[in-house]
Write a protein that holds these residues in place. Structure first.
Motif, short mmCIF file in Angstrom:
data_model
loop_
_atom_site.label_atom_id
_atom_site.label_comp_id
_atom_site.label_asym_id
_atom_site.label_seq_id
_atom_site.Cartn_x
_atom_site.Cartn_y
_atom_site.Cartn_z
N THR A 43 47.67 68.59 -21.37
CA THR A 43 48.24 69.61 -20.48
C THR A 43 49.37 70.36 -21.16
OG1 THR A 43 47.63 68.33 -18.54
CG2 THR A 43 49.35 69.97 -18.24
N ARG A 47 49.69 74.35 -21.59
CA ARG A 47 50.82 75.11 -21.06
C ARG A 47 51.55 75.88 -22.14
NH1 ARG A 47 52.70 73.93 -16.25
NH2 ARG A 47 54.85 74.06 -16.93
N PHE A 52 53.82 78.75 -20.49
CA PHE A 52 54.74 78.12 -19.54
C PHE A 52 55.77 77.24 -20.23
CE2 PHE A 52 50.79 78.42 -16.84
CZ PHE A 52 51.19 79.60 -16.26
N PRO A 76 54.32 84.47 -19.74
CA PRO A 76 52.94 84.24 -19.31
C PRO A 76 52.30 85.46 -18.67
CG PRO A 76 54.47 82.74 -18.19
CD PRO A 76 55.24 83.44 -19.24
N VAL A 81 46.02 85.69 -20.17
CA VAL A 81 45.30 84.43 -20.32
C VAL A 81 45.02 83.90 -18.92
CG1 VAL A 81 45.56 82.03 -21.02
CG2 VAL A 81 46.31 83.87 -22.54
N ILE A 83 43.92 81.00 -16.18
CA ILE A 83 44.05 79.54 -16.15
C ILE A 83 43.52 79.00 -14.83
CG2 ILE A 83 46.47 79.73 -15.43
CD1 ILE A 83 46.94 77.18 -17.17
N PHE A 85 43.65 75.58 -12.60
CA PHE A 85 44.41 74.33 -12.55
C PHE A 85 43.59 73.20 -11.95
CE2 PHE A 85 47.60 77.64 -12.57
CZ PHE A 85 48.53 77.15 -13.47
N ASN A 87 44.54 71.13 -9.68
CA ASN A 87 44.64 71.09 -8.21
C ASN A 87 44.39 72.47 -7.60
OD1 ASN A 87 46.91 72.40 -8.91
ND2 ASN A 87 48.35 70.86 -8.17
N ALA A 89 45.50 75.21 -7.18
CA ALA A 89 46.65 76.10 -7.02
C ALA A 89 46.29 77.39 -6.30
CB ALA A 89 47.29 76.40 -8.39
N LEU A 90 45.52 77.28 -5.22
CA LEU A 90 45.26 78.48 -4.41
C LEU A 90 46.45 78.69 -3.49
CD1 LEU A 90 41.54 77.89 -3.45
CD2 LEU A 90 42.49 79.22 -5.33
N TRP A 91 46.81 79.95 -3.28
CA TRP A 91 47.97 80.23 -2.42
C TRP A 91 47.56 80.08 -0.96
CZ3 TRP A 91 47.12 84.29 -6.29
CH2 TRP A 91 47.84 84.01 -7.46
N PRO A 92 48.20 79.13 -0.25
CA PRO A 92 47.73 78.83 1.11
C PRO A 92 48.00 79.95 2.11
CG PRO A 92 49.71 77.56 0.58
CD PRO A 92 49.30 78.26 -0.67
N SER A 103 45.68 89.46 -8.95
CA SER A 103 46.06 90.04 -10.25
C SER A 103 45.75 91.54 -10.28
CB SER A 103 45.33 89.33 -11.38
OG SER A 103 43.95 89.43 -11.19
N ARG A 150 39.22 83.77 -9.13
CA ARG A 150 40.53 84.38 -9.25
C ARG A 150 40.89 84.61 -10.71
NH1 ARG A 150 45.62 81.12 -7.02
NH2 ARG A 150 45.16 79.83 -8.81
N GLU B 176 52.28 74.90 -10.00
CA GLU B 176 51.03 75.61 -10.30
C GLU B 176 50.90 76.90 -9.49
OE1 GLU B 176 51.13 72.38 -9.77
OE2 GLU B 176 50.38 71.47 -11.61
N LEU B 177 51.43 76.88 -8.24
CA LEU B 177 51.30 78.07 -7.41
C LEU B 177 52.07 79.23 -8.02
CD1 LEU B 177 51.51 76.68 -3.78
CD2 LEU B 177 49.52 77.27 -5.13
N GLU B 179 52.87 79.37 -11.33
CA GLU B 179 52.29 79.68 -12.64
C GLU B 179 50.99 80.45 -12.52
OE1 GLU B 179 52.25 75.78 -14.30
OE2 GLU B 179 54.36 75.88 -14.87
N ALA B 180 50.20 80.14 -11.47
CA ALA B 180 48.96 80.89 -11.28
C ALA B 180 49.27 82.36 -11.09
CB ALA B 180 48.20 80.33 -10.08
N LEU B 182 51.99 83.93 -12.22
CA LEU B 182 52.49 84.47 -13.48
C LEU B 182 51.33 84.81 -14.41
CD1 LEU B 182 55.54 82.16 -14.27
CD2 LEU B 182 55.58 84.57 -13.70
N SER B 183 50.35 83.91 -14.50
CA SER B 183 49.26 84.22 -15.42
C SER B 183 48.32 85.26 -14.84
CB SER B 183 48.53 82.97 -15.90
OG SER B 183 48.19 82.18 -14.82
N SER B 184 48.50 85.60 -13.55
CA SER B 184 47.76 86.76 -13.02
C SER B 184 48.46 88.06 -13.40
CB SER B 184 47.66 86.69 -11.50
OG SER B 184 46.98 85.54 -11.12
N LEU B 199 55.72 81.46 1.10
CA LEU B 199 55.49 80.02 1.23
C LEU B 199 56.70 79.31 1.82
CD1 LEU B 199 53.59 79.19 -2.06
CD2 LEU B 199 52.73 79.17 0.26
N TYR B 280 51.65 75.97 6.33
CA TYR B 280 50.83 75.97 5.11
C TYR B 280 50.61 74.58 4.56
CZ TYR B 280 52.04 80.81 5.44
OH TYR B 280 52.22 82.07 5.89
#
Ligand SMILES: Nc1ncnc2c1ncn2[C@@H]1O[C@H](COP(=O)(O)OP(=O)(O)O)[C@@H](O)[C@H]1O
Ligand SMILES: [Mg+2]
Lengths: 356, 567
Positions: A43, A47, A52, A76, A81, A83, A85, A87, A89-92, A103, A150, B176-177, B179-180, B182-184, B199, B280
């Motif tokens: 990992t 990263r 990161f 980043p 790039v 990525i 994850f 888990n 890492a979807l935004w709830p 994006s 995504r 990760e939320l 960082e996801a 940021l990489s977007s 959030l 959430y």
């Protein structure tokens, strides 16, 4: 599409060396898996590539552009790039469409164009019609697909996966594996894929980088890893190879004679293998056959039935504390305590520079 | 076997009955009494008190004022607390732990002490302003005696409350939320706006509700800043009515306290409603995101943050301290006028003040001890013996603390105005009524950390003792209490600190002989003796600080989040 070049990268966290001198050259459009036991630094490497974490030593170059060095760190958000994850890492607080289109929105893509590309990405992962759902109303596999969509929607040149299947059950894993493979075939994107599951790595990757304790130990095709492991760690990590001490008697043209457990055996070796006394050989299950006489005598410790065959665990009778394990087809019925003889018909001499 | 089972059930039943009885006495009984008074004032049905209270224009003015300072103070504390939480949690500013320690202190200082300190800092008599030569003319009006003054102080007092809740939320934000995003391709500010703040809305809304209830129910700040300007809010109106009219107006102030209770409950319900729609449920054990690097801006933000500490903590305390050293009101501080006489006076000469030290000390120690002993079986029932009614038990314990202090004070007055039935003991006008109210109000401060401590302990530890044959009481003593003791004791210390300089409840319940420190500070200030008030306040602030540092010594053994000032 982009190649990725990792040159002599080291990373330490407050004195702890998570990565030491890792060099990796990923070709444009290649699917590379990074394989290693938990905690070996996979990992962390990922990263670093995504930006990161900063490198302590060395450089990371994507598509010829320097991304990371001890003095330069492209953030980043400017690396393009993708990525995925472990888990998801979807935004709830966003719907599936909003997640996927994030994006594009950030890049101020026009609404209709955005809509079209979101639909396209969802279609690609077989989730048409799920756009208005919330991530919490999706199953694990569907969430993983959204995460993939995504990441795809902005057509990144390099996609990183961090153990994307670790949270899924066995059946889903197989179908997602197919999906990743076909995605790679279709788009030709460069992929760096992290996993601790060697079967997954073998099934998907063009080449596999095996890591151990922060060091890259071997970077080769799946076949090469299996047939010619470079170190004892790779030998035993890949397909649970057995490692035996040997004494090389002669070696030339990739073939060698050696003494193993007091018997003469024929093994494969690298073309520049020297004749040295203490060496190690990697023996696979298929390299072992049962003989009536003249073989290595062993005593069976355990015999585990595995539908259609059996796995044998045994010890040689010469008193050494080596352990053997191999598979046998069904007809032979054996039980713990039985003494039998085996012959080693092939094997691989682990190259001398790694003998420790 | 059968008799053993029966015996065991007997002990269980006794525990449950005992705990329920105590909770009922401390929470349900006074609240029930208050509601009863609304319907049946002085024992017979009548709408007179409601008509009198609702017909009076002062009621509506005070209600309007309460809403004004409630909303204003809440807004200020939410803006302050949230910004500080974002800075501390998401960026690479340095020296975070000392900053958090200092920033949270105003929360632990009694509101009337905060008010006094600010008054001394900005008033025309301010020794500090005189020292730096900026003092306004004597006799000019203190700018803090105004709506804005009250709102500012409420914001300062409760900003840390919002900070703590938002920070707790930010700690749980999985990296990760971020960082996801940021990489977007999203920049830091876009990530803040589109990911982090949305959030955090549940935490922010929760904090807003809590700040609102605290602002509306606050007595100390509007008492010190509002009464001199004749700007009354509901709690100070209740105080004035009661001080002027005595028990005769109890039915009428019961209506007023019910009104303020309603406003508080409306705030809580609004929060409940909005957070239900935006739940959430971030569940993650992942590491927090790497801090955003501020680069050259870092030093600017650090200066800003520490200026905040200087303004909201150091300067007021300094003003308080300087005032306590001056021999009389309005005299500038210099080598000739500096004196410790104020301290000697309040500690030794003034009988009510020295009695108040003993009273407050005894009250808060006793309340803390009782709460610690009660908290363990109570938390045990709520966490490890979950039934449909245990949640109700938990809510009942929360209620007297969640509602403004005046509500509980009025309810206690109603409850104990007449001698206790059967026993014939008179509690009204003695120190015992204050003790009762403190226990009811602060019990939850020991129960909450005990519950979170129990949640972190594996239930099998108790079950192992059970299998080994230990009875309930023995298990409670030998297994459960030792395991949660640090958390419960920390709660006890929190109770001690809060109760030691408490004012809201004791201002309504005290009588000659049962003065508390809060009451004495209040009467000194009302009588114009700010120097004495300042001296007592400095002593309580010093005590609070020493206790904070002392408790931090054993913080290692505590579940995270029990000590608010530990980062
Ligand atoms: N932010 C960090 N701070 C300190 N140590 C870390 C940090 N991130 C990772 N490590 C350490 O680096 C090592 C490698 O971690 P990681 O890359 O997550 O392993 P893997 O993904 O292969 O399981 C671990 O020993 C981990 O504890
Ligand atoms: Mg990992």
């Amino acid at each position: 599409m982009a190649g990725l070049k990792i040159n002599n990268v080291s990373k330490s966290f407050a004195g702890f060396n998570a990565l030491t001198n890792v060099s990796l050259d990923v070709r444009d459009g290649e699917f590379v898996a990074i394989l290693g036991p938990s905690g070996c630094g996979k990992t962390t490497l990922l990263r670093l590539i995504a930006g990161f974490e900063k490198v302590t030593e060395g450089t990371v170059t994507v598509d010829g552009n320097l991304m990371s060095s001890p003095s330069i760190n492209i953030p980043p958000e400017s690396r393009r790039v993708g990525i995925v994850f472990q888990n998801y890492a979807l935004w709830p607080h966003m719907t599936v469409s909003e997640n996927v289109g994030y994006s594009l929105k950030v890049a101020k893509v026009h609404k209709t164009e955005r809509h079209r590309r979101i639909e396209e990405a969802l279609a690609l992962v077989d989730l048409n019609g799920f756009g208005d759902r919330r991530p919490s109303n999706l199953s694990g596999g569907q969430r993983q697909r959204v995460a993939l969509a995504r990441c795809l929607v902005s057509a990144p040149s390099l996609v990183l996966f961090d153990e994307p299947l670790a949270n899924l059950d066995v059946h889903l894993r197989a179908s997602m594996e197919d999906e990743f493979a076909s995605f790679h075939k279709r788009t030709g994107t460069t992929i760096v894929y992290i996993t601790h599951d060697q079967a997954e790595a073998m099934a998907l990757a063009d080449r596999i980088a095996v890591m151990d304790k922060g060091v890259l130990v071997q970077f080769a095709t799946p076949r090469e890893l299996y047939e010619q492991p470079a170190t004892k760690m790779v030998a035993s990590f890949i397909a649970q190879g057995m490692v035996f001490p040997i004494e090389i008697l002669s070696a030339q043209n990739g073939k060698c004679r050696a003494r193993m457990l007091g018997h003469d055996v024929q093994l494969r070796c690298s073309s520049d293998q020297k004749v040295i006394a203490p060496a190690n050989a990697c023996i696979r299950s298929a390299d072992i056959e049962l003989v009536e006489t003249g073989g290595i005598p062993i005593e069976i410790q355990r015999c585990i039935y595995r539908g259609g065959g059996a796995r044998i665990e045994a010890r040689p009778l010469d008193g050494s504390d080596l352990e053997l394990h191999f598979d046998l087809p069904e007809p032979k019925r054996l039980k713990a305590g039985d003494r039998i003889q085996i012959r080693v018909i092939s094997g691989w001499v682990i190259p001398q520079e790694y003998v420790s | 076997m059968l008799t053993q089972t029966k015996q065991r059930q007997g002990i269980d039943m006794a525990l449950i009955a005992g705990v329920t009885l105590v909770v009922a006495t401390l929470s349900i009984l006074p609240m029930g009494r208050l509601v009863f008074e609304l319907v049946m004032p002085q024992g017979s049905f009548s709408l007179r008190p409601i008509q009198t209270a609702m017909g009076s224009s002062t009621t509506w003015t005070a209600t309007w004022h309460s809403l004004q300072v409630g909303v204003g103070g809440t807004l200020l504390s939410v803006v302050l607390g949230t910004s500080v939480a974002l800075l501390v949690s998401l960026t690479d500013v340095r020296a975070k732990s000392p900053f958090v320690l200092f920033y949270v202190v105003p929360l632990l200082i009694a509101p009337q002490v905060t008010a006094l300190a600010w008054l001394q800092l900005f008033g025309p008599a301010s020794p500090f302003l005189k020292l730096v030569g900026l003092a306004p003319a004597l006799g000019s009006r203190n700018p803090l005696y105004s709506t804005t003054g009250i709102i500012v102080l409420l914001g300062v007092q409760y900003g840390p409350l919002v900070f703590l809740m938002v920070r707790a939320g930010l700690r749980k934000l999985p990296r990760e939320l971020v960082e996801a995003a940021l990489s977007s391709g999203a920049g830091r500010l876009t990530v803040l706006r589109t990911i982090i703040l949305p959030l955090m809305t549940p935490s922010i809304i929760g904090a807003t509700a809590l700040a609102f209830v605290s602002c509306v129910g606050n007595f100390g700040i509007p008492a010190f800043l509002g009464i001199p300007a004749n700007y009354l809010v509901l709690p100070t109106l209740i105080y004035q009515r009661l001080a002027g009219g005595g028990p005769a107006v109890l039915s009428e102030v019961a209506v007023l306290s019910f009104l303020i209770g309603l406003i508080a409950i409306a705030g809580i319900l609004a929060q409940d409603y909005t957070s239900r729609r935006r739940d959430y449920r971030i569940a993650s054990t992942s590491l927090p995101a790497a801090p955003f690097e501020l680069g050259g801006w870092r030093i600017c933000f650090e200066i800003l943050m520490w200026s905040l500490i200087v303004v909201v903590l150091i300067l007021p305390i300094l003003g308080l301290f300087l005032t306590s050293l001056v021999s009389a009101y309005g005299i500038p501080l210099n080598a000739k006028t500096v004196t410790l006489a104020n301290y000697a006076f309040v500690m030794f000469d003034h009988t009510a003040a020295s009695r108040a030290f003993l009273n407050s000390f005894g009250l808060s120690i006793a309340a803390a001890l009782f709460a610690v002993v009660l908290a363990v079986p109570l938390a045990y029932l709520v966490t490890w013996r979950v039934r449909w009614w245990t949640n109700f038990l938990n809510l009942s314990v929360e209620l007297p603390y969640a509602l403004p202090g005046v509500v509980l004070a009025i309810a206690s007055l109603l409850l104990f105005l007449k001698p206790l039935p059967i026993l014939g003991v008179q509690i009204y006008n003695t120190i015992w009524i204050i003790f009762y109210a403190y226990l009811a109000r602060f019990l939850v401060l020991a129960v909450r950390p005990t519950i979170s401590g129990l949640h972190q302990i594996d239930r099998s530890l108790e079950e192992a003792a059970q299998v080994a044959g230990a009875k309930l009481l023995y298990r409670m003593r030998s297994i459960i209490f030792p395991l949660v003791a640090p958390a419960t004791l920390a709660g006890g210390i929190l109770i001690f600190m809060t109760a030691f300089s408490e004012l809201t409840v004791s201002a309504l319940l005290w009588a000659s002989g049962s003065e508390t420190i809060g009451v004495v500070i209040f009467s000194f200030e009302q009588g114009g003796d700010s120097n004495y008030a300042a001296a007592i306040s400095v002593l309580t602030v010093a005590l609070t600080f020493i206790l904070m540092l002392f408790t931090s010594l054993f913080a290692r053994h505590l579940p995270a989040g029990v000590l608010p000032w530990r980062d």
